[in-house]
Every structure is written in structure tokens, then in C-alpha cells.
Design a protein around this motif. Sequence first.
Motif, PDB file in Angstrom:
ATOM      1  N   PRO A 269       2.866  -3.047 -14.147  1.00  0.00           N
ATOM      2  CA  PRO A 269       2.900  -4.451 -14.956  1.00  0.00           C
ATOM      3  C   PRO A 269       2.379  -4.458 -16.566  1.00  0.00           C
ATOM      4  N   SER A 270       2.023  -5.570 -16.868  1.00  0.00           N
ATOM      5  CA  SER A 270       1.705  -4.755 -18.320  1.00  0.00           C
ATOM      6  C   SER A 270       0.448  -4.966 -18.289  1.00  0.00           C
ATOM      7  N   ASP A 271      -0.238  -4.778 -19.484  1.00  0.00           N
ATOM      8  CA  ASP A 271      -1.729  -4.741 -20.216  1.00  0.00           C
ATOM      9  C   ASP A 271      -2.659  -6.148 -19.512  1.00  0.00           C
ATOM     10  N   GLU A 272      -1.645  -6.841 -20.101  1.00  0.00           N
ATOM     11  CA  GLU A 272      -1.794  -8.756 -20.210  1.00  0.00           C
ATOM     12  C   GLU A 272      -2.356  -9.466 -18.742  1.00  0.00           C
ATOM     13  N   GLU A 273      -1.044  -8.529 -18.203  1.00  0.00           N
ATOM     14  CA  GLU A 273      -0.922  -9.114 -16.272  1.00  0.00           C
ATOM     15  C   GLU A 273      -2.084  -8.524 -15.640  1.00  0.00           C
ATOM     16  N   CYS A 274      -2.070  -7.095 -15.805  1.00  0.00           N
ATOM     17  CA  CYS A 274      -3.245  -6.148 -14.664  1.00  0.00           C
ATOM     18  C   CYS A 274      -4.585  -6.849 -15.728  1.00  0.00           C
ATOM     19  N   ALA A 275      -4.846  -7.604 -16.576  1.00  0.00           N
ATOM     20  CA  ALA A 275      -6.522  -8.211 -17.040  1.00  0.00           C
ATOM     21  C   ALA A 275      -6.435  -9.431 -16.557  1.00  0.00           C
ATOM     22  N   VAL A 276      -5.146 -10.010 -15.609  1.00  0.00           N
ATOM     23  CA  VAL A 276      -6.075 -11.373 -15.009  1.00  0.00           C
ATOM     24  C   VAL A 276      -5.563 -10.774 -13.655  1.00  0.00           C
ATOM     25  N   VAL A 277      -5.069 -10.146 -13.007  1.00  0.00           N
ATOM     26  CA  VAL A 277      -5.399  -9.414 -11.575  1.00  0.00           C
ATOM     27  C   VAL A 277      -6.956  -8.732 -11.703  1.00  0.00           C
ATOM     28  N   ASP A 278      -7.185  -8.332 -12.903  1.00  0.00           N
ATOM     29  CA  ASP A 278      -8.742  -7.644 -12.627  1.00  0.00           C
ATOM     30  C   ASP A 278     -10.112  -8.365 -12.504  1.00  0.00           C
ATOM     31  N   THR A 279      -9.191  -9.324 -12.992  1.00  0.00           N
ATOM     32  CA  THR A 279     -10.469 -10.582 -13.502  1.00  0.00           C
ATOM     33  C   THR A 279     -10.685 -11.681 -12.635  1.00  0.00           C
ATOM     34  N   THR A 280      -9.790 -11.599 -11.782  1.00  0.00           N
ATOM     35  CA  THR A 280      -9.444 -12.614 -10.686  1.00  0.00           C
ATOM     36  C   THR A 280      -9.311 -12.673  -9.146  1.00  0.00           C
ATOM     37  N   GLY A 281      -8.577 -11.130  -9.014  1.00  0.00           N
ATOM     38  CA  GLY A 281      -8.358 -10.318  -8.596  1.00  0.00           C
ATOM     39  C   GLY A 281      -6.778 -10.923  -7.318  1.00  0.00           C
ATOM     40  N   SER A 282      -6.396 -11.073  -8.701  1.00  0.00           N
ATOM     41  CA  SER A 282      -4.767 -12.953  -7.793  1.00  0.00           C
ATOM     42  C   SER A 282      -3.782 -12.403  -8.987  1.00  0.00           C
ATOM     43  N   TRP A 283      -2.653 -12.053  -8.400  1.00  0.00           N
ATOM     44  CA  TRP A 283      -1.834 -12.256  -9.531  1.00  0.00           C
ATOM     45  C   TRP A 283      -1.390 -14.602  -9.677  1.00  0.00           C
ATOM     46  N   GLN A 284      -1.464 -14.574 -11.118  1.00  0.00           N
ATOM     47  CA  GLN A 284      -1.363 -14.852 -12.027  1.00  0.00           C
ATOM     48  C   GLN A 284      -0.068 -15.216 -13.262  1.00  0.00           C
ATOM     49  N   PRO A 285      -0.024 -16.162 -13.624  1.00  0.00           N
ATOM     50  CA  PRO A 285       0.542 -16.728 -15.274  1.00  0.00           C
ATOM     51  C   PRO A 285       0.036 -15.479 -15.303  1.00  0.00           C
ATOM     52  N   TRP A 286      -0.038 -14.770 -16.275  1.00  0.00           N
ATOM     53  CA  TRP A 286      -1.016 -14.346 -17.944  1.00  0.00           C
ATOM     54  C   TRP A 286      -0.068 -14.785 -18.993  1.00  0.00           C
TER      55      TRP A 286
ATOM     56  N   TYR B 146       0.978  -1.228   0.079  1.00  0.00           N
ATOM     57  CA  TYR B 146       0.317   0.102  -0.042  1.00  0.00           C
ATOM     58  C   TYR B 146       0.782   1.322   0.111  1.00  0.00           C
ATOM     59  N   TYR B 147       1.838   1.122   0.016  1.00  0.00           N
ATOM     60  CA  TYR B 147       2.945   2.808   0.533  1.00  0.00           C
ATOM     61  C   TYR B 147       3.367   2.815  -0.805  1.00  0.00           C
ATOM     62  N   LYS B 148       3.107   1.836  -2.028  1.00  0.00           N
ATOM     63  CA  LYS B 148       3.731   2.829  -3.664  1.00  0.00           C
ATOM     64  C   LYS B 148       2.564   2.958  -4.274  1.00  0.00           C
ATOM     65  N   GLY B 149       1.526   3.740  -2.882  1.00  0.00           N
ATOM     66  CA  GLY B 149       0.128   4.297  -3.173  1.00  0.00           C
ATOM     67  C   GLY B 149      -0.644   3.557  -4.624  1.00  0.00           C
ATOM     68  N   ASP B 150      -1.445   4.765  -5.034  1.00  0.00           N
ATOM     69  CA  ASP B 150      -1.425   3.967  -6.484  1.00  0.00           C
ATOM     70  C   ASP B 150      -0.908   3.354  -7.543  1.00  0.00           C
ATOM     71  N   GLN B 151      -1.189   2.102  -8.110  1.00  0.00           N
ATOM     72  CA  GLN B 151      -0.949   1.700  -8.570  1.00  0.00           C
ATOM     73  C   GLN B 151      -2.124   0.254 -10.048  1.00  0.00           C
ATOM     74  N   PRO B 152      -1.330   0.328 -11.283  1.00  0.00           N
ATOM     75  CA  PRO B 152      -2.522   0.236 -12.248  1.00  0.00           C
ATOM     76  C   PRO B 152      -3.021  -0.879 -11.769  1.00  0.00           C
ATOM     77  N   CYS B 153      -2.620  -2.132 -11.478  1.00  0.00           N
ATOM     78  CA  CYS B 153      -3.532  -2.562 -10.470  1.00  0.00           C
ATOM     79  C   CYS B 153      -2.969  -3.278  -8.770  1.00  0.00           C
ATOM     80  N   ARG B 154      -3.530  -3.883  -8.431  1.00  0.00           N
ATOM     81  CA  ARG B 154      -2.942  -4.211  -6.980  1.00  0.00           C
ATOM     82  C   ARG B 154      -4.434  -5.758  -6.691  1.00  0.00           C
ATOM     83  N   GLY B 155      -3.446  -6.934  -6.706  1.00  0.00           N
ATOM     84  CA  GLY B 155      -4.612  -7.279  -6.391  1.00  0.00           C
ATOM     85  C   GLY B 155      -3.604  -8.729  -5.029  1.00  0.00           C
ATOM     86  N   TYR B 156      -4.163 -10.005  -5.030  1.00  0.00           N
ATOM     87  CA  TYR B 156      -3.675 -10.731  -3.915  1.00  0.00           C
ATOM     88  C   TYR B 156      -2.913 -11.515  -3.929  1.00  0.00           C
TER      89      TYR B 156
END
Length: 484
Positions: free
Chosen positions: A466-483, A82-92
Amino acid sequence: MTGRYPFRFGYYRNPSDEGGVMLNYTMLPAVLSENGFHTHAIGKWHLGFKSEEYTPTYRGFDTFFGYYHWGEEYSDHVFPPYYKGDQPCRGYDLNNNTGTELTAVGGELYSTVEYYSTELYTNEARRIIRQHPEGEDMYMYLAFQNVHDPYETAPPAYTSIYADQTDENRRNFSALVTLLDDGIKNVTDELKDAGLWENTLILFQTDNGGELPLEDPTPELSGGAGNNYPLRGGKFTLWEGGVRTHAFVFSPNSDIIPASLRGSAYHHMVHVSDWYPTVLAALDLDVPTDSGPYDLDGVSFWSAMLGGGVDMPRTELLHQPYNDYWNASCWDIDLENPYNPACGAAFASWPYKLYYGFPGDNRTVTLDSATTAATEPVVAAVAVVASENARSADSPFGPNDDGKICASDSGCLYNIRDDPEESVDLLADGDETYTAMAATMLARLKELSVAAPEPICGDCTDNDAPSDEECAVVDTTGSWQPWE
């Protein structure tokens, strides 16, 4: 994991998520698995996850419970911190993987109830130990998060132990270390309860020196609370304070380590790449001849250690290379970072160590002479001891390095056996003997740096978005996963 220097697989600095240890390396757990070991990884990975093939259970581990990135929040397991402030995507970033089954569990299990990571990883280690089949071999890689950025507030039961410490960051840092101590104790007790302790070999090591506090912290970069006194520098640097770390090897079984060696010290150079051949030597297993595209950098110190430390299997150590991909020139991102990370090269030929280019933040953070508690090192004074050694403002590395220590034609040379504080630059007075030695060491540094691939992902760093493809996984699932 590979027995190689990081640059041999394209790691010249902490990579972004686009990085990962190249798939043509056979990692240590894969070798052990092939020899009948049950293999388990717990905690931090940070060796790649852009596709499934880079994740732990595809690199030789049977199971993995932990996180993929360099760090995460200790309690709710979110990345970026959280100390990094606003980020393109954030997830578990919390995963429970077995074999080819990759399962993100952060959002499912820990979205409403906070579980401190030390507790989670300790409990997972204990569970595996309890369920381990009797009479079979096991390798467990337990990479606790403590103590790593973000330095999230430790549980009150631990911070209260250090209530008398005046520095808030140091108080929390101390609490996190004590929390780690308890986790290790609980794992040790579980090994004893399961009847495995008497046949256990423990290898314990920190990965770098303590992260120094910033003199002028910001919300985005709060600095650490580590102290490497009397050594100079800290994490992110090539100075001894950044790379000379503590480690121990222990077994209660005298057939593994003779009782006469308990409590003794091994004073010779050891590098993290040495664990690969050393572990295999301890198990009387051979190092595979085809474990990667470049020769092994690690050397086994097992026999030397059992021999009382008379022999010295490692006499050279390449800390950071000098080649076409890393030419000791600072990047703009280095200059923008108040941590002043290393952007030079370094090579040790015992007992001498050569720096060529800027080694990083050169502070020696001293202990508070007024404190009454020996266990309470806080930042009372910051001694910048390097300025008098910067002999020339003319730099062969480009304009970004002008005036930085060791960024001159000859670099800097120290005797790290007699002067581990690196207080006397042996080249400062133009001594011909040391000048010739430095030239020979620089030639050797360059020679050892030749066999190397290009950076794994060009000029990326772990600060990259992170790339748009990586963030798309986070935005869809809420978690960081291979993209990929």
C-alpha cells in the motif's frame, strides 16, 4: 455489478488498492435503487475504496457491512492476513456503512472478542430481513468469505465433523464449506419467518474454481485445498477448472420460476456479466442505455432458462483479452508465483475454446482412490497432463513464456463440450480444419478485445504494498479506510 467483462473497466488482473471500478459505470444496485428497491451489501467488496466514491454505499447500496479487500482474517478481521508475514501496515477491515456515513467498526467492536465472519454476515443478513418494511422490494448482495484465502481454522464444532479426513487442509476446507451451508440455511429460515420466502428469487454462484494445493507449500503461499476433478486447473487459471463453476437459480414461487423447471439443468454458457441484464429481465426492468462507456457484454438468459434451455443466448465468451494492454506475455511476478497464474488470453465460441498464451497451472488434481468416503477428496496424485501438448518452444510472447503450453503461434484449441477435461489439443496434429478455426477465433478474440481502457492502475497487482498515504490512515485509525 456492471454487466461488463472486467477488462472493460481496467481490471486485467486482481488490482491493488489503487484500483477500483471506474465511476462512470452504473452498477446494478444503483439501477434497482432507482426502481424502488432497498439495497444491501454484506461481506466482500473488492471493487475499490481509495476514495469514498468507490465504496458500496456510493455505488447504489443503501448499506454495507463487510470488508474492502480481497480477504481478511475470519476471526479478528485484520488485513493483510497474518500468513503474509511482516507488512508495511496492518489494520482492521470491517465496516458498517449507511449512505454517506462510513464507519470502521473492527477496532471498536472486535478487538477483544473474536466473531467469525460467517456468523457476522449471517446475523447482519437476518437483521436486515427482520427489519425490512412490509410490502417493499429488496435486493441483498451477500458475499460470504467462505471459502477464501486465508483458510483460517474453522470453529471446532465444524472441524470435528470431518475428524476422519487425513489431510488437515482438506479437513478445514470441508468444515468451512459446512459452516457456509449453515449460514445459508439460517438466512433461508429468516426469510421464511419474516414471510418473505414465497416472493424471493435466489441467485447463487461461486466466483471461480477451487484453489489447488501446492506441491511444496511455503509459509507465505500455503495453497488451497480445492478440487475441481476431473477438470484441469483451478483458481488463477483460464482452464475449465478455474472458470467453470457451479450456480443455481431458485424461487419457491411458481409465478417466478415454474415448478416444472425445479431440479432441471441449464447447460449453456453463462458469464458473471450476464447477471446484470438477467436480474433486470427477471424484474421486467430495462437495462439503462447509459450505464457505462462500453457496450454491455452480458446477455440475459432469463427467457432461455424459463423456456427449458432450448435457446442459447450466449455463444461466445471472452475469458481474457488480447490487446495493447494484455498481450499474453508473462510478467516476472507470474514466474515467481508458484501458483503459476494465467498470463495468456482465452476465448470460447461454443463448443470450442482457444488459448493464446499460457493459461496457468495446468494440473489435474485427482481424487484419492483409496479413500472410503466420497466426500473426502484429498490430494493423492497430481497429474501434469500438459507437457506433451507443448508443441514448440518458440514463443511470440517473449522469452518468459518459452516452453509453456499454448505459448506458440497458434495456441491451443479444445472442444469443451465433448472434452471438458481439456485432454486433447485439437491443434496438436496440425489438422487444417482446426488450424483454420483457431485462426478465425483468434481474429475474433482480438476484435472483441479492442474496446478497452488501459489498466486501472498501470502494472499494479493485489500483491503491491500500500501507499504511504494509505498506510498513514491505517496507522492513525487502526482501520483501512479511503485515503484520497
